[in-house]
Design a protein around this motif. Sequence first.
Motif, PDB file in Angstrom:
ATOM      1  N   PHE A 159     -47.885   2.966   9.921  1.00  0.00           N
ATOM      2  CA  PHE A 159     -47.976   4.228  10.715  1.00  0.00           C
ATOM      3  C   PHE A 159     -46.602   4.586  11.310  1.00  0.00           C
ATOM      4  O   PHE A 159     -46.249   5.858  11.136  1.00  0.00           O
ATOM      5  CB  PHE A 159     -48.942   3.783  11.822  1.00  0.00           C
ATOM      6  N   SER A 160     -45.874   3.287  11.761  1.00  0.00           N
ATOM      7  CA  SER A 160     -44.719   3.770  12.279  1.00  0.00           C
ATOM      8  C   SER A 160     -43.538   4.177  11.190  1.00  0.00           C
ATOM      9  O   SER A 160     -42.921   5.205  11.373  1.00  0.00           O
ATOM     10  CB  SER A 160     -44.129   2.392  12.923  1.00  0.00           C
ATOM     11  N   GLU A 161     -43.847   3.623  10.061  1.00  0.00           N
ATOM     12  CA  GLU A 161     -42.745   4.001   8.954  1.00  0.00           C
ATOM     13  C   GLU A 161     -43.060   5.572   8.536  1.00  0.00           C
ATOM     14  O   GLU A 161     -42.109   6.388   8.331  1.00  0.00           O
ATOM     15  CB  GLU A 161     -42.963   3.213   7.772  1.00  0.00           C
ATOM     16  N   ALA A 162     -44.325   5.716   8.441  1.00  0.00           N
ATOM     17  CA  ALA A 162     -44.558   7.192   8.129  1.00  0.00           C
ATOM     18  C   ALA A 162     -44.098   8.090   9.088  1.00  0.00           C
ATOM     19  O   ALA A 162     -43.463   9.101   8.865  1.00  0.00           O
ATOM     20  CB  ALA A 162     -46.079   7.340   7.985  1.00  0.00           C
ATOM     21  N   VAL A 163     -44.359   7.914  10.419  1.00  0.00           N
ATOM     22  CA  VAL A 163     -43.965   8.844  11.660  1.00  0.00           C
ATOM     23  C   VAL A 163     -42.268   8.955  11.637  1.00  0.00           C
ATOM     24  O   VAL A 163     -41.788  10.013  11.885  1.00  0.00           O
ATOM     25  CB  VAL A 163     -44.302   8.355  12.982  1.00  0.00           C
ATOM     26  N   LEU A 164     -41.731   7.780  11.496  1.00  0.00           N
ATOM     27  CA  LEU A 164     -40.080   7.793  11.451  1.00  0.00           C
ATOM     28  C   LEU A 164     -39.483   8.608  10.413  1.00  0.00           C
ATOM     29  O   LEU A 164     -38.611   9.249  10.465  1.00  0.00           O
ATOM     30  CB  LEU A 164     -39.661   6.455  11.646  1.00  0.00           C
ATOM     31  N   ALA A 165     -40.188   8.391   9.183  1.00  0.00           N
ATOM     32  CA  ALA A 165     -39.948   9.314   8.067  1.00  0.00           C
ATOM     33  C   ALA A 165     -39.772  10.679   8.313  1.00  0.00           C
ATOM     34  O   ALA A 165     -38.988  11.495   7.789  1.00  0.00           O
ATOM     35  CB  ALA A 165     -40.395   8.699   6.803  1.00  0.00           C
ATOM     36  N   LEU A 166     -41.070  11.068   8.790  1.00  0.00           N
ATOM     37  CA  LEU A 166     -41.364  12.680   9.067  1.00  0.00           C
ATOM     38  C   LEU A 166     -40.567  13.136  10.018  1.00  0.00           C
ATOM     39  O   LEU A 166     -40.106  14.252  10.208  1.00  0.00           O
ATOM     40  CB  LEU A 166     -42.850  12.761   9.274  1.00  0.00           C
ATOM     41  N   LEU A 167     -40.093  12.356  11.297  1.00  0.00           N
ATOM     42  CA  LEU A 167     -39.500  12.836  12.253  1.00  0.00           C
ATOM     43  C   LEU A 167     -38.026  13.194  11.719  1.00  0.00           C
ATOM     44  O   LEU A 167     -37.180  14.155  12.178  1.00  0.00           O
ATOM     45  CB  LEU A 167     -39.515  11.852  13.365  1.00  0.00           C
ATOM     46  N   ALA A 168     -37.426  12.582  10.751  1.00  0.00           N
ATOM     47  CA  ALA A 168     -36.185  12.862  10.175  1.00  0.00           C
ATOM     48  C   ALA A 168     -36.191  14.109   9.588  1.00  0.00           C
ATOM     49  O   ALA A 168     -34.829  14.910   9.258  1.00  0.00           O
ATOM     50  CB  ALA A 168     -35.698  11.893   9.434  1.00  0.00           C
ATOM     51  N   THR A 169     -37.205  14.902   9.268  1.00  0.00           N
ATOM     52  CA  THR A 169     -37.488  16.098   8.702  1.00  0.00           C
ATOM     53  C   THR A 169     -37.634  17.387   9.455  1.00  0.00           C
ATOM     54  O   THR A 169     -37.491  18.391   8.870  1.00  0.00           O
ATOM     55  CB  THR A 169     -38.419  16.094   7.610  1.00  0.00           C
ATOM     56  N   ILE A 170     -37.970  17.025  10.764  1.00  0.00           N
ATOM     57  CA  ILE A 170     -38.273  18.459  11.669  1.00  0.00           C
ATOM     58  C   ILE A 170     -37.021  19.137  11.840  1.00  0.00           C
ATOM     59  O   ILE A 170     -35.735  18.563  11.727  1.00  0.00           O
ATOM     60  CB  ILE A 170     -38.820  17.645  12.906  1.00  0.00           C
ATOM     61  N   PRO A 171     -37.194  20.226  12.551  1.00  0.00           N
ATOM     62  CA  PRO A 171     -35.919  21.165  12.768  1.00  0.00           C
ATOM     63  C   PRO A 171     -35.110  20.337  13.949  1.00  0.00           C
ATOM     64  O   PRO A 171     -35.505  19.959  14.888  1.00  0.00           O
ATOM     65  CB  PRO A 171     -36.459  22.652  13.552  1.00  0.00           C
ATOM     66  N   ALA A 172     -33.808  20.851  13.896  1.00  0.00           N
ATOM     67  CA  ALA A 172     -32.779  20.008  14.574  1.00  0.00           C
ATOM     68  C   ALA A 172     -33.127  20.497  16.033  1.00  0.00           C
ATOM     69  O   ALA A 172     -32.677  19.871  16.895  1.00  0.00           O
ATOM     70  CB  ALA A 172     -31.365  20.202  14.210  1.00  0.00           C
TER      71      ALA A 172
END
Length: 260
Positions: free
Chosen positions: A89-102
């Motif tokens: 769960f943590s890995e999935a969240v952190l990977a997605l957070l890196a893709t959100i708008p700056a």
Amino acid sequence: MMGIRFETPSAAEADGEDGAGTDHAAYLERALLQAHALIESTVSLHRTRPVAPSAVARTRATLTGDTLEQLVKRARHSVCVALTDTGDFSEAVLALLATIPARAVVRVLCTAEAVGPVVTLSELPDRRVEVRVSESDLREILVVDGSVALVRAAGSAGDEAAVVNDVAAVRALELLFAGAWSRGTRLADHLQLSPRLRTELARNILERLRAGNTDEIAARELNVSLRTYRRHVADIMRELDANSRFQAGVRAVEFGLLAE
């Protein structure tokens, strides 16, 4: 109502004249048929009326990845995340957070056990990422723009998550996150803690300071001399920048050295 009208009895039916028994029975039959038609019409209207979506939807763990992606992609202003471990769960969240708008502000509150992967996220360029560390009893949640949230199910299995769309419920989750966030330690402060504060001996001493044990009892339990124990206490207080033993205990909790 709904084009159905109840007929009223004639004057003869109402006054009980000849044949009233037969007419009255006919009237009752017509009234019952009309009432039945009204009920059927109401039920039919209710069945065809669109049903409002549920404020809370549950998703299985196998769908959590897709659900997370859908939620994170909606982020425009803010994302608040609480993480308690380093699992899938943590890995999935952190990977997605890196893709959100700056432009979106990201706040990650994690336990000491989950700090490792989070450090990498905090070092991403052009990202407004804030990280704090807490030893409080956290529930893993994700709140996007204060309008939708995902709450991971409690328990060791963690095989379910709930997506919350109700505005009031999401706001309550956001306030709970804000309270835990305010008590967390900044990541930089957490990482700068002296290694000597992370030793088993330091933790044992802090536990006894919090319990209010006397120096004599604590030294005996730890199998060290009274002088050595007091020297360790002085070193710990200096490292925590504490003016009293009570304050040292409070700081130890704030820095994640002791659980609340």
